[in-house]
Write an enzyme that holds these catalytic residues in place. Sequence first.
Site, PDB file in Angstrom:
ATOM      1  N   ASN A 173       0.810  -1.227   0.000  1.00 60.84           N
ATOM      2  CA  ASN A 173       0.000   0.000   0.000  1.00 60.84           C
ATOM      3  C   ASN A 173       0.843   1.277   0.000  1.00 60.84           C
ATOM      4  O   ASN A 173       0.478   2.261  -0.637  1.00 60.84           O
ATOM      5  CB  ASN A 173      -0.991   0.000   1.171  1.00 60.84           C
ATOM      6  CG  ASN A 173      -0.313  -0.123   2.520  1.00 60.84           C
ATOM      7  OD1 ASN A 173       0.859  -0.482   2.623  1.00 60.84           O
ATOM      8  ND2 ASN A 173      -1.064   0.149   3.572  1.00 60.84           N
ATOM      9  N   GLU A 269       4.307  -4.484  12.357  1.00 64.41           N
ATOM     10  CA  GLU A 269       3.270  -3.451  12.217  1.00 64.41           C
ATOM     11  C   GLU A 269       2.181  -4.078  11.377  1.00 64.41           C
ATOM     12  O   GLU A 269       2.356  -4.303  10.182  1.00 64.41           O
ATOM     13  CB  GLU A 269       3.846  -2.189  11.577  1.00 64.41           C
ATOM     14  CG  GLU A 269       2.925  -0.983  11.690  1.00 64.41           C
ATOM     15  CD  GLU A 269       1.870  -0.950  10.588  1.00 64.41           C
ATOM     16  OE1 GLU A 269       0.688  -1.280  10.897  1.00 64.41           O
ATOM     17  OE2 GLU A 269       2.204  -0.624   9.446  1.00 64.41           O
ATOM     18  N   CYS A 303      -3.631   0.951   6.828  1.00 65.28           N
ATOM     19  CA  CYS A 303      -3.993   0.310   8.092  1.00 65.28           C
ATOM     20  C   CYS A 303      -4.559   1.298   9.099  1.00 65.28           C
ATOM     21  O   CYS A 303      -5.344   0.911   9.971  1.00 65.28           O
ATOM     22  CB  CYS A 303      -2.780  -0.412   8.679  1.00 65.28           C
ATOM     23  SG  CYS A 303      -1.301   0.615   8.798  1.00 65.28           S
ATOM     24  N   GLU A 481       7.861   1.365  15.386  1.00 65.32           N
ATOM     25  CA  GLU A 481       8.799   1.911  14.408  1.00 65.32           C
ATOM     26  C   GLU A 481       8.880   3.420  14.605  1.00 65.32           C
ATOM     27  O   GLU A 481       8.025   4.020  15.249  1.00 65.32           O
ATOM     28  CB  GLU A 481       8.337   1.581  12.988  1.00 65.32           C
ATOM     29  CG  GLU A 481       8.312   0.090  12.704  1.00 65.32           C
ATOM     30  CD  GLU A 481       8.120  -0.223  11.232  1.00 65.32           C
ATOM     31  OE1 GLU A 481       9.036  -0.825  10.653  1.00 65.32           O
ATOM     32  OE2 GLU A 481       7.069   0.141  10.676  1.00 65.32           O
TER      33      GLU A 481
END
Length: 502
Positions: A173, A269, A303, A481
């Site tokens: 994405n 993630e 997300c 992150e």
Amino acid sequence: MSPAATTNGTTNGVNGVNGVNGHRKKLSFETYHNVINNQLTDTSKTRHNINPATTEPNAEVPVSTLEDVDKAVAAARAAFKPWSKLSIEERGQKLRDFADAIDEEKDGFAKLLTLEQGKPLAQSYQETGMATSWLRAFSTMKAPEDIVEDSEEMQIINRYVPLGVACGIVPWNYPVLLASGKIAPALLMGNAIIIKPSPYTPYCNLKMAELGTQIFPPGVLQALSGEEDLGPMFTTHPDVDKISFTGSTATGKKVMAAASQTLKRVTLELGGNDPAIICDDVDIEAIIPKIAIVSFLCCAQICMMIKRLYVHSAIYPRFLAAFVSHLKTFKTGSGLDPDNFIGPVQNSMQYNKVLDMYSQIEKQGWQPALGGSMPAHPDGSKGFFFEPTIIDNPPHDSRIVTEEPFGPILPILKWEDEDDVIAKANDSKMGLGASVWSSDLERATRMAKQLEAGSVWVNSHFDVAPGVPFGGHKWSGIGTEWGSNGLKGFGNSQCLWLKKKV
């Protein structure tokens, strides 16, 4: 339609690209290679992906084997020690040089990103710009270090030392930004990194690594493309020290299980199902454009997009009417048309998942306030398009509420009681992001602090920054992150005990 594979029967080594007289060589966006030890290499078997707006084929890319993985890991291992011995300032300068190089090629990267991912060109430029911003922001960060004790007799320092060889597994994405978000902290901390792109979007990541051959020493930044079996070759490889994975929760569980065999460090993630709570005191006209963007950007294939929209019953009818009216201004179609805001779903796998969700509208008796028809074909396109769809107040336990569609379909639900809506917002295995919208900051903050998510916003959603840690609660991930936490994730904690008197 799935990506196709072909065999050409040859394995070619192509010389790495180097700057001439201090000038970087312009990239060609016509051919694509693996990057191993600063060499552009081909494989006997190749494959191609398709442009999701047209279903026409894109260029051929390599299909890597375990032999290719072994070569890349060995090159990274050899590069690690000399790279880690450079000062952090020297490594930071290389990241800035890399950002400059991407900026010089931004037109090529933006168009390529639209052709492989499908997002509108303006959003591709935005992503490319964010990627270089991330690289530059990380380039000036300092390695985390805390003085635990400093007395006359003893100084104790908690610092972080590089891990060695990292692998960044990048989703389809946001391939340019999310690759940069792994490359920057890994390299700044002194590691070498191998980027493993999604099989659906390998093109930009291969070109990023190719551009990196003009910036970084051999083996420091590499990239390999392949099929679904490539990821496990890295997650089980005995000489890979760290996996940084962004993708679905289901695949994240497999990554974690595979990495456990060699006790690799992992950062995961994963997916989300973000709730947004709209209070009854909001300025509806002011927030509608913002809510629309953070619900349908990138065809809702992010997300941290809003996936569940809870609107107070006192304003529900007015909000719904205004929201639907605004969404009708969003045009769907090819990302190369500047008038379009919603591009295609990226790939056939995700298209079929979204198609299945749309098929439930009639079966489950959901009430669409907008859209609801199955696939759209703007201008006769064969691409993976859907018109944006709003489901009006479905049951709390319906699939459209409990699952993440990852496509342009959004449920809007009524609420009245504050405790009840917070409980419903938290009633999910996911916990990536959440937001509260209110003109009463104290009220909104009180509600926001009760939400179970890694990122919680008040009067916004999907705000991110390179210096701010990002990660999920529950099934939305492990570790974080970006920011200082992101740097720590690419290092091992080490406590240094310094006796001042012998």
